[in-house]
Structures are given as C-alpha cells and as structure tokens.
Design an enzyme around this catalytic site. Sequence first.
Site, PDB file in Angstrom:
ATOM      1  N   GLU A 164      37.588  41.141  54.358  1.00 49.00           N
ATOM      2  CA  GLU A 164      38.592  40.826  55.379  1.00 49.00           C
ATOM      3  C   GLU A 164      39.308  42.101  55.777  1.00 49.00           C
ATOM      4  O   GLU A 164      39.681  42.909  54.928  1.00 49.00           O
ATOM      5  CB  GLU A 164      39.663  39.841  54.874  1.00 49.00           C
ATOM      6  CG  GLU A 164      39.216  38.410  54.712  1.00 49.00           C
ATOM      7  CD  GLU A 164      40.372  37.516  54.269  1.00 49.00           C
ATOM      8  OE1 GLU A 164      41.541  37.834  54.606  1.00 49.00           O
ATOM      9  OE2 GLU A 164      40.101  36.530  53.581  1.00 49.00           O
ATOM     10  N   GLU A 171      41.161  36.458  47.067  1.00 49.91           N
ATOM     11  CA  GLU A 171      42.529  36.935  46.855  1.00 49.91           C
ATOM     12  C   GLU A 171      43.293  36.125  45.807  1.00 49.91           C
ATOM     13  O   GLU A 171      44.296  35.467  46.116  1.00 49.91           O
ATOM     14  CB  GLU A 171      43.299  36.933  48.183  1.00 49.91           C
ATOM     15  CG  GLU A 171      42.731  37.891  49.214  1.00 49.91           C
ATOM     16  CD  GLU A 171      43.546  37.915  50.505  1.00 49.91           C
ATOM     17  OE1 GLU A 171      44.581  37.207  50.570  1.00 49.91           O
ATOM     18  OE2 GLU A 171      43.152  38.629  51.439  1.00 49.91           O
TER      19      GLU A 171
END
Length: 466
Positions: free
Chosen positions: A364, A179
């Site tokens: 995720e 991320e």
Amino acid sequence: MTIAPRLTAEPSLSDLAAFPPYFRWGFATAAYQIEGAANEGGRGASIWDTFAHTDGLTRHGDTGDIACDHYHRWESDLDLLAELGTTDYRLSVSWSRLQPAGEGELNPEAVAFYRDVLAGLRDRGIRPLVTLYHWDLPQPLEDAGGWPERATAERFADYAERTVRALGDLADEWVTLNEPWCSAFLGYGTGAHAPGRHDWTAAVAAAHHLNLAHGLALARIRTVRPAARVGITNIVTDVLPESTALADRAAATRQDAASNRVFLDPVYLGEYSSAVHEALPALAAVIRPGDLDLIAAPVDFAGVNHYQRVLVRHEDGSGALDLVETPAEPATTSFGWSVTPDALTAVLQRVAREFTSLPIYITESGASFHDYVDPDGVVADHERVAYLRGYLDAAAVAIRSGVDLQGYYAWSFLDNFEWAEGYGKRFGLVFVDYGTQQRIPKLSAHWYRRTIEQHQAQADATPLTA
C-alpha cells in the site's frame, strides 16, 4: 478509455529503467471498505459493523453497509481494472463473510463469491494477492475477548487453513495480516478504530497475538498449499526525533519500537529486541515458549505499507509512551499527513538492511486529497499524480541502491469507506460517486496506466540474455 488532451502533459517517472522487467504494478483494496452487502450472502457482523453503527465513532455516522457496492458490481470493477492496464490486484477476503461465527465450516455463499472474483481476475489476466485479514474480526470473537486473547490467534489459523483450502487453486499468493499495528494499538489502545477499546495492556497483548496468528496461519497454509507464496504486510513509518535532544531521540526510539519493531523484529529476526521490551514491558507476560519460533518461520516476501514520516518529541504524561507525534512537513494530504518521498526510500532501505533480504512488495502507498468532478466531468487530481511520481521515483532510488523491490500496489483502486473517517477521505485513483455508484477514473489512474504501458514497452524492448 482515452486520455483527455489537456491531461497528457503530466511528466513520467524520472527513472523508469530502474524497475525490473518483472516489476508488478497493481492496485489494492480491502473487503469492508468496498464490498457493501453487509447483510447479504450469509455474512455475519464484524467489529467494524458494530463500531460504525455506534453513535459518534465514525464521521457523520458513516458505515460500510453499502460502501462501493463491489459485492454486486465486481464484474464491471474487474473490467475497469483491466482497462487501467494493471496485471496485479491486492484484495482482501472478509473473515466475517467467510466464517460468520469466527469458527466452523466456511459459508458456501461467500466461498462462491470469492471464487467468482478470483476466476474473474484470472480470466482478465490479473494476478491476485489475497489478504486474509484486513481488520474485519467476526464480532463473536470480539465478544469472547478479541485479539488480546490467545484463542483468537488459534481461530485465525483455522480460518486461514479453510480459506486457502477453498480458494488456493485460484490464488498463489497470500498475505496473512494487514497492518497488525492498527488492529492492536488503534483498536485496543487508543480506541480510534474498531473495536474501540482503550486498554494499553490489552493492545500490547493483541500485538503479540496478531504476530502469533501470522505464525500459526503460516504453518497451516504450508500444510494445505505447500507451493503457496505467503507473507505479511506491516505498516512501516519513518520515525525521526523532532530535535537532537536526548529525550526526543529516546522518544523516537520508543515510538519506532512500538510501531515498527514490535512487528518486524519477531517475523524477520526471531525475537523482540530490547528496545521493544523497554517500550512495551507488558509484552513479556503474554509470550509463551515456542511462540517466537512459530512467528519467525520463513515467509516468501515482505509486504510494506508506507504512508508518512513523523517527528517525535518527549512529553511526560502524553499517552503510554510519554511522547507526541506530528507529521513531518509539508503536511499536504487531506489527512494532514506529510508528503516526503525520501521517507519511502529510507523505509525500504532500512527493511532490506536491518530485517530481510526477501523480495519486498509495497502493498500500500497512497494519499487522500480533496478530489471532485469538474464541469467537464474530469477528476484532475494533479496532487495525487505528483505524489505517485515522487514516491515511485523514491522507490527507483531504493532499487538502484540494491533493495529487491518487486512490486507497487497503489492505495487505492476506488474511493471507499475510510474507516473512522467514513466517506470523508478519498484515496482512490478512481472516483466513486456514492449516490449513483458511478466510477470515474481520475487523472492519476490515466497517469498510472500510462506508466504501466511505458514500463511494459521497456520490458518488451529489453533483449533476453543467457
């Protein structure tokens, strides 16, 4: 481990048959969120140590100094992973533990620790997916300017090469960055995450240098370990305009460009789109000749993290992008995030349609709820079971539509240090009593294990074809 009788009525997936026999059912964690042992084993300070120890920046002043004490409890944690039936586990290694100064030789105590963990996974038949960077930049590199400086990308490439050289015989699959949007824009733009800076121009520079770090590291890994499978994990949010008004639609385009496309475009399409340049005009100043070729070098899979759908409206003077973002309804997690499973379908279909035909892993996906241990000693997190069932059913829809989805890593294995929110948010499928460090599998963990078992039985029953 047995499932209590009153928990067995939770329904299964609607379309388990959509998932191919080789589908990966895993859990995910990150080093700073679970390891603890902040001052042990030669570990150095990271930006999150500094941030968490600064008054007022985390809830209740919480830090990752102890976290889940995984550094000392890793063997029993791996035993628990095996008991829960998983054959795949996404973990991160700590840059500040492996290379405390952000440069030079690796810390031998850290290498030994991670070799023990990876060997322990192998011995339990669990396949690791190793993330090289999950936000724990060594503090000395931040002191030198951090991600807004090009040199940090070069330091990361050196760290990646050394780490894969040291551990690559025990792990075949690697994620370069987790991320980068959070690292760049929450870390340097809004200041909500470490290092807590408020400089939009620096955030934009950090975004490009994080992309560059991926490309530089990928090239070095290919040299050290040609057979390794390497990808990058980006958070992909489903961004929609709050209304059909032209201004709101334009605001949604800006937000999508500054959150999704700025990272997806260069990796998979080899350029920053005009929408990205329009949303982030400062980007042009930091791009050098050859950067985009490095960033766009072929990867082996696409990592997608997904948490929510957001609605965007235009509002003059509201932040650098002149917009306001709100969760789509219903906002039912303890974070106030929306639970909209069809957003996952949309995100997966979009990535496959617009960006890449590579295999996709959901690296995720999860939700925080107000979990507690009831008088019977049970954590009956029915909301999380419903979340998992809904989002996995949405993943099945994407697979049926042609998306090459090959894995789902539930966030998270353990309740843990949730960054600026400290210990106030629980994402784990396993409850952690932080005072005693007791682990209690929640209803969702039992449900997930049963889903894995059902899928394995289905795969075993599938006849082989020539």
